[in-house]
Design a protein around this motif. Structure first.
Motif, PDB file in Angstrom:
ATOM      1  N   UNK A  31      -1.860  -2.971  -0.087  1.00 36.72           N
ATOM      2  CA  UNK A  31      -2.932  -2.851  -1.069  1.00 36.72           C
ATOM      3  C   UNK A  31      -2.406  -3.064  -2.485  1.00 36.72           C
ATOM      4  N   UNK A  32      -1.213  -2.546  -2.774  1.00 39.73           N
ATOM      5  CA  UNK A  32      -0.631  -2.733  -4.108  1.00 39.73           C
ATOM      6  C   UNK A  32      -0.282  -4.202  -4.345  1.00 39.73           C
ATOM      7  N   UNK A  33       0.254  -4.850  -3.330  1.00 39.25           N
ATOM      8  CA  UNK A  33       0.554  -6.282  -3.451  1.00 39.25           C
ATOM      9  C   UNK A  33      -0.736  -7.064  -3.684  1.00 39.25           C
ATOM     10  N   UNK A  34      -1.744  -6.804  -2.862  1.00 42.54           N
ATOM     11  CA  UNK A  34      -3.018  -7.527  -2.900  1.00 42.54           C
ATOM     12  C   UNK A  34      -3.708  -7.371  -4.253  1.00 42.54           C
ATOM     13  N   UNK A  35      -3.529  -6.226  -4.912  1.00 46.92           N
ATOM     14  CA  UNK A  35      -4.146  -5.995  -6.212  1.00 46.92           C
ATOM     15  C   UNK A  35      -3.574  -6.916  -7.286  1.00 46.92           C
ATOM     16  N   UNK A  36      -2.327  -7.372  -7.093  1.00 47.28           N
ATOM     17  CA  UNK A  36      -1.682  -8.271  -8.052  1.00 47.28           C
ATOM     18  C   UNK A  36      -1.878  -9.733  -7.648  1.00 47.28           C
TER      19      UNK A  36
END
Length: 323
Positions: free
Chosen positions: A254-259
């Motif tokens: 989720x953190x990767x996808x947010x960027x």
């Protein structure tokens, strides 16, 4: 990191004169890792002591090293937290030491987080996405040297040492990955420079604050998804079983996808890529176990860890990418 080439403090005191770093006052070998000779190097200049990492490259030559060192410099210039190579007074990042290529890089703060929680996995996912985006305009290109061509070349070296069950798994998974790598789906996956070895011991934290990624000497150009899969397979697993811990997986993805949002093709290719990442490290650990090189302070990693992970990825679908 290990010590294959022994170097004394006196050797380094003479050699370091070409760098604007002052005098070498301490040198200590680093025990972890298995590819290069690494040392903590302390210098003193104008009464101030600073610690660096000195690496002597055992397998990489002068023609290959510009990719790794320039990539680190490129990422650091764009705000990605990585060690920055130190040029000598002629602007060279890699110079001979004991007849082998060597480089000095800045030392990151903190220590490795070997029992990561979701908060750590989220920080790694965030920085990994930023690293991939920052590398889009990096001008040099080098393939992942531990990719499918290396798998084909290396498997025959280890087959004589394997049981029938292990041999069957290795043959079948290479065949499976050949089909995946040859597919239109694979060719549509976004690519660029990747770390390709972003394990827990290659990331530094100060508490919950990520202070940097290091050890870029397996980096190359590959799918960004492969880099994510390598990272998930280490940061988000139960070490005894290889089973993925969903809260950690979700935090990282989720953190990767947010960027950098995952594409539909990446979602489709996720399960295959997790298997590819497990295969790469199972095979390399088999090779290091059965075809070892002499080194001080070297202990090969257990290959059965990634055999378990590969079997688990085949048997059990992993949590999907963020939509």
């Amino acid at each position: 990191m290990a010590v294959f080439t022994s170097v004394s403090l006196d050797d380094v005191r003479t050699w370091i004169a070409q760098f604007p770093l002052g005098d070498a006052v301490a040198l200590k070998g680093i025990a972890s890792g298995i590819e290069n000779s690494n040392f903590f190097l302390t210098t003193e200049q104008n009464g101030r002591r600073t610690e660096y990492v000195l690496t002597i490259f055992e397998n990489l030559g002068f023609e290959q090293l510009p990719f790794y060192l320039q990539l680190m410099r490129h990422l650091a210039s764009r705000g990605v937290l990585v060690p920055e190579p130190v040029p000598n007074r002629d602007g060279e990042l890699c110079v001979p030491l004991q007849g082998k290529p060597a480089a000095i890089v800045s030392k990151l703060e903190g220590g490795s987080q070997m029992a990561p929680q979701p908060v750590h996995c989220a920080a790694v996912g965030d920085m990994l996405a930023k690293m991939h985006l920052a590398g889009r305009d990096f001008p040099l290109h080098q393939p992942n040297l531990r990719g499918i061509a290396w798998w084909h070349a290396t498997a025959p070296e280890v087959f004589p040492h394997l049981s029938e069950r292990e041999t069957a798994l290795l043959r079948s998974e290479i065949h499976y990955q050949e089909a995946f790598h040859g597919s239109d789906l694979y060719r549509r996956l976004q690519q660029g420079p990747v770390h390709a070895d972003l394990f827990r011991n290659n990331v530094m934290f100060d508490g919950n604050r990520l202070t940097g990624f290091f050890d870029f000497y397996f980096a190359g150009c590959d799918t960004w998804l492969f880099d994510v899969a390598v990272t998930v397979n280490d940061w988000c697993v139960d070490l005894d079983t290889g089973v993925l811990d969903e809260p950690r997986v979700r935090a990282m993805l989720d953190a990767y996808h947010a960027v950098r949002p995952f594409t539909h093709d990446e979602q489709t290719g996720w399960q295959c890529t997790l298997r590819a990442a497990a295969l790469r490290f199972w095979l390399s650990r088999l090779y290091d176990l059965y075809r070892p090189r002499a080194a001080e302070m070297l202990t090969p990693h257990d290959p059965t860890h990634f055999e378990r992970i590969l079997r688990e990825r085949i048997a059990t679908p992993a949590p999907g990418l963020s939509a």
